[in-house]
Design a protein around this motif. Structure first.
Motif, PDB file in Angstrom:
ATOM      1  N   ASP A 137      62.189 -85.154 125.393  1.00 42.37           N
ATOM      2  CA  ASP A 137      61.789 -87.300 124.699  1.00 42.37           C
ATOM      3  C   ASP A 137      63.279 -87.522 124.132  1.00 42.37           C
ATOM      4  O   ASP A 137      63.234 -88.724 123.709  1.00 42.37           O
ATOM      5  CB  ASP A 137      60.164 -86.961 123.548  1.00 42.37           C
ATOM      6  CG  ASP A 137      60.749 -86.552 122.285  1.00 42.37           C
ATOM      7  OD1 ASP A 137      61.896 -86.153 121.968  1.00 42.37           O
ATOM      8  OD2 ASP A 137      59.895 -86.710 121.620  1.00 42.37           O
TER       9      ASP A 137
ATOM     10  N   LYS B 202      57.897 -82.067 126.477  1.00 41.68           N
ATOM     11  CA  LYS B 202      58.170 -83.304 127.431  1.00 41.68           C
ATOM     12  C   LYS B 202      59.691 -82.863 125.698  1.00 41.68           C
ATOM     13  O   LYS B 202      59.978 -83.057 124.800  1.00 41.68           O
ATOM     14  CB  LYS B 202      57.566 -84.455 126.828  1.00 41.68           C
ATOM     15  CG  LYS B 202      58.819 -85.625 127.446  1.00 41.68           C
ATOM     16  CD  LYS B 202      57.728 -87.111 127.346  1.00 41.68           C
ATOM     17  CE  LYS B 202      58.757 -87.730 128.298  1.00 41.68           C
ATOM     18  NZ  LYS B 202      58.311 -89.131 128.246  1.00 41.68           N
TER      19      LYS B 202
ATOM     20  N   ASN C 290      63.785 -85.531 129.672  1.00 47.43           N
ATOM     21  CA  ASN C 290      62.322 -86.551 130.565  1.00 47.43           C
ATOM     22  C   ASN C 290      61.580 -85.037 130.730  1.00 47.43           C
ATOM     23  O   ASN C 290      61.057 -85.623 131.338  1.00 47.43           O
ATOM     24  CB  ASN C 290      62.617 -87.696 131.434  1.00 47.43           C
ATOM     25  CG  ASN C 290      62.389 -88.785 130.170  1.00 47.43           C
ATOM     26  OD1 ASN C 290      62.097 -89.279 129.140  1.00 47.43           O
ATOM     27  ND2 ASN C 290      63.196 -90.035 131.148  1.00 47.43           N
TER      28      ASN C 290
END
Length: 335
Positions: free
Chosen positions: A164, A162, A135
């Motif tokens: 993810d 990001k 994250n």
């Protein structure tokens, strides 16, 4: 009571096995690093999220790409860079790398389809951030100028990164645990300074999977959309080699790079201005196909081979004429 104890212990074990990894050395390359990747058919990147299993065991290869990392030579067109990535498709990427991040400073492309394009970043672009955790996010804006001898393109954009997902990655060459997936999206707008002021909108979405045992991505998927025309490139890691004791390399070694453009050879590096250098181009059988002496001027050296050379791998040797310094590299000739 025993059942509750065993259940609690099992739960703790499960949580430990699925712990979110922290990766500190992602793409933290040093000069002398060599990476080899296998290019494959297009695939979808799969699902984001925790505790994923990404199974790409059915990937099949087409050809390979190699990346070699070099110190930035003194005569580099991008003096702010401290690391150069040379790929086997005749592209050079110039980076400024710190412990916390890597930024793109410039790119040169001497492939047969690029018209010797050069991209200069007046505002550098984020290439990777370290360390990585699930994250984690980062963003960066950039501005660049693209030239190829025919016209100039001005562009700017933004990078959004990001982490993810994390979990297990399955590839044809093995299964990798505690892997992080990074999604990086680049949106840019480029304009050509000619009548009509042509504008191109580009979106590049990249997915890359990393673990703690490797600096290079285990798998990479790049989807590039230029004003509605899209293509996908996929590759996975075959091999990575890192230098041993690079700090002890003699100062008498010369750092330089070279690339072919048809029957022309362009050479640039940390050559001492005003000093004579002996340059030799050899095939892998050790036969010399070109030899000459030149006086370093601080500019890139352009030479025409004395003999036609077929596509293949060649050894470029450069030495100071007095024998006090020298070096050699392997260079691919496409045609």
């Amino acid at each position: 009571m025993k059942k509750q104890i065993y259940t609690a212990a099992a739960s703790l074990f499960t949580l430990s096995a699925m712990a979110q990894p922290t990766l500190n050395k992602v793409e933290d390359y040093t000069a002398g690093t060599k990476i080899k990747a296998l290019n494959c058919q297009a695939i979808a990147a799969g699902t984001a999220g925790a505790n994923q299993t990404w199974n790409f065991s059915a990937l099949t290869g087409t050809d390979t790409t190699t990346f070699t990392y070099l110190a930035n030579p003194a005569s580099s067109p991008f003096p702010a860079a401290n690391l150069v990535e040379k790929s086997s498709d005749s592209t050079y990427r110039f980076f400024n790398k710190t412990a916390a991040a890597t930024y793109t400073v410039g790119i040169t492309d001497s492939s047969s389809t690029s018209d010797n394009a050069m991209i200069s970043y007046s505002n550098t672009a984020l290439a990777m951030q370290r360390p990585l955790t699930y994250n984690a996010t980062a963003s960066d804006s950039f501005a660049h100028t693209i030239t190829n001898g025919m016209f100039t393109i001005y562009g700017k954009g933004e990078v959004q990164m990001k982490v993810d997902g994390y979990g297990t990655l399955v590839l044809p060459n093995g299964t990798y645990n505690n892997v992080l997936r990074v999604r990086m999206e680049t949106n840019q707008k480029d304009s050509i300074g000619i009548p009509g002021n042509l504008t191109f909108i580009t979106q590049l979405v990249s997915y890359a999977w990393y673990d703690n045992a490797h600096k290079a991505p285990l798998l990479r998927i790049d989807s590039n959309d230029v004003s509605g025309s899209a293509d996908v490139a996929v590759s996975y890691l075959l091999k990575e080699d890192y230098p041993v004791g690079i700090a002890s390399i003699s100062a008498k070694n010369i750092e330089f790079y070279a690339f072919f453009n048809g029957n022309m050879l362009d050479v640039n590096g940390a050559f001492e201005s005003g000093k004579p250098y002996d340059l030799n181009v050899l095939d892998l059988a050790g036969r010399s196909i070109h030899a000459e002496t030149f006086i370093a001027s601080g500019a890139e050296k352009h030479l025409t081979l004395q003999n036609d050379a077929p596509a293949g791998i060649y050894i470029i040797s450069v030495r100071q004429s007095d024998g006090s310094a020298g070096g050699f590299i392997k260079v691919a000739k496409d045609h």
